[in-house]
Design a protein around this motif. Sequence first.
Motif, mmCIF file in Angstrom:
data_model
loop_
_atom_site.group_PDB
_atom_site.id
_atom_site.type_symbol
_atom_site.label_atom_id
_atom_site.label_comp_id
_atom_site.label_asym_id
_atom_site.label_seq_id
_atom_site.Cartn_x
_atom_site.Cartn_y
_atom_site.Cartn_z
ATOM 1 N N ARG A 189 0.855 -1.175 0.000
ATOM 2 C CA ARG A 189 0.000 0.000 0.000
ATOM 3 C C ARG A 189 0.894 1.228 0.000
ATOM 4 N NH1 ARG A 189 -1.853 0.001 5.010
ATOM 5 N NH2 ARG A 189 -3.278 1.747 4.700
ATOM 6 N N LEU A 191 1.402 5.035 1.056
ATOM 7 C CA LEU A 191 0.935 6.045 1.995
ATOM 8 C C LEU A 191 1.689 7.339 1.739
ATOM 9 C CD1 LEU A 191 0.898 3.902 5.285
ATOM 10 C CD2 LEU A 191 -0.934 4.179 3.578
ATOM 11 N N GLY A 197 -3.043 15.786 4.264
ATOM 12 C CA GLY A 197 -3.720 14.513 4.458
ATOM 13 C C GLY A 197 -4.969 14.627 5.305
ATOM 14 N N ARG A 199 -6.163 11.943 6.799
ATOM 15 C CA ARG A 199 -6.048 10.901 7.823
ATOM 16 C C ARG A 199 -4.821 11.179 8.683
ATOM 17 N NH1 ARG A 199 -8.199 5.975 8.605
ATOM 18 N NH2 ARG A 199 -9.203 6.005 6.566
ATOM 19 N N THR A 204 -3.917 5.614 11.143
ATOM 20 C CA THR A 204 -3.579 4.931 9.895
ATOM 21 C C THR A 204 -3.222 3.482 10.155
ATOM 22 O OG1 THR A 204 -2.764 7.017 8.969
ATOM 23 C CG2 THR A 204 -2.079 4.994 7.868
ATOM 24 N N HIS A 210 3.533 -1.797 3.434
ATOM 25 C CA HIS A 210 3.267 -0.484 2.854
ATOM 26 C C HIS A 210 4.556 0.264 2.540
ATOM 27 C CE1 HIS A 210 3.519 0.002 7.241
ATOM 28 N NE2 HIS A 210 4.004 1.212 7.005
ATOM 29 N N CYS A 229 -1.484 7.706 -4.748
ATOM 30 C CA CYS A 229 -1.255 6.885 -3.556
ATOM 31 C C CYS A 229 -2.585 6.405 -2.968
ATOM 32 C CB CYS A 229 -0.486 7.689 -2.506
ATOM 33 S SG CYS A 229 1.224 8.041 -2.984
ATOM 34 N N ASP A 230 -2.523 5.349 -2.194
ATOM 35 C CA ASP A 230 -3.732 4.768 -1.606
ATOM 36 C C ASP A 230 -4.327 5.652 -0.518
ATOM 37 O OD1 ASP A 230 -3.763 2.288 -3.111
ATOM 38 O OD2 ASP A 230 -1.983 1.741 -1.967
ATOM 39 N N GLU A 231 -3.466 6.299 0.273
ATOM 40 C CA GLU A 231 -3.932 7.187 1.332
ATOM 41 C C GLU A 231 -2.984 8.366 1.455
ATOM 42 O OE1 GLU A 231 -5.266 5.619 5.151
ATOM 43 O OE2 GLU A 231 -5.063 3.593 4.333
ATOM 44 N N VAL A 233 -1.598 10.842 4.379
ATOM 45 C CA VAL A 233 -1.520 10.820 5.842
ATOM 46 C C VAL A 233 -0.725 12.030 6.329
ATOM 47 C CG1 VAL A 233 -0.761 9.480 7.846
ATOM 48 C CG2 VAL A 233 -1.578 8.301 5.787
#
Length: 265
Positions: A189, A191, A197, A199, A204, A210, A229-231, A233
């Motif tokens: 993943r 991040l 961000g 999140r 997280t 990741h 990107c997936d998330e 942060v």
Amino acid sequence: MLTNPRAERVRSVRALGRRSSRERAGRFVAEGPQAVREVLAFRPETVVDLYVDPQVSERRTDILALAQQHDVRVHECSPEVIAAMGDTGQPQGLVAVCRPVDVDLAAALAGEPRLVVVLTNVRDPGNAGTVIRAADAVGADAVLVSDASVDIYNPKVVRSTVGSLWHLPVVRGESVETLLHACRQVGLRTLAADGSGDRLLPDTDVRTPHAWVMGNEAWGLEPAVRDACDEVVRVPIYGHAESLNLAMAATVCLYASAQVIRRGE
């Protein structure tokens, strides 16, 4: 004993401070006891020549023993020559000329990696080197440095890693798009660490494999990279500081990941 700071050999070593000279020669420089000791201990086959101030070699017999053990050519030099070879204001009496330790991207991500760092558009040598050092400290599997970032063989980067450059795979020369795709291909993943961000780091999930994606010191990650990107942060700021610098933020994120990963082992 090399005593002439203007000798051709001295000038050729000094020239390795420039990226164009490093790429042309296929060599780079490691300065100081920590860096020289680590390259001799972990990747001695990459050391081409070692230049030493005799006064320093008398105190650092451990380093000279490693050089002798691995048949590294050692050249005694006057302090003036050592100073002329390096780019530090306070020479430490040891300069090693080394071959690159380039690692293929596929090889770096082989073996089911769990924690990886991706650096894109990171321009400050000290930050880049410190992130490599932090990644080494937490037991990360690899550091992937995009082609838009500072050269990992810049003398200041090498110095800032304090030897970690030779401890874990560091990939360079690929686009950030290629690096992110490669991470996804092996199940990581992605991040994005960025102040925008939505999140917070404590919220997280870092239990699954990741890659932390870190951007430029001044403007962070480019929107296209964040979106890929997936998330996204952000590290929470509880006091009045405007932000953390890149190396600090990367270290905080890496240790948050490492604590969870180590507990699960």
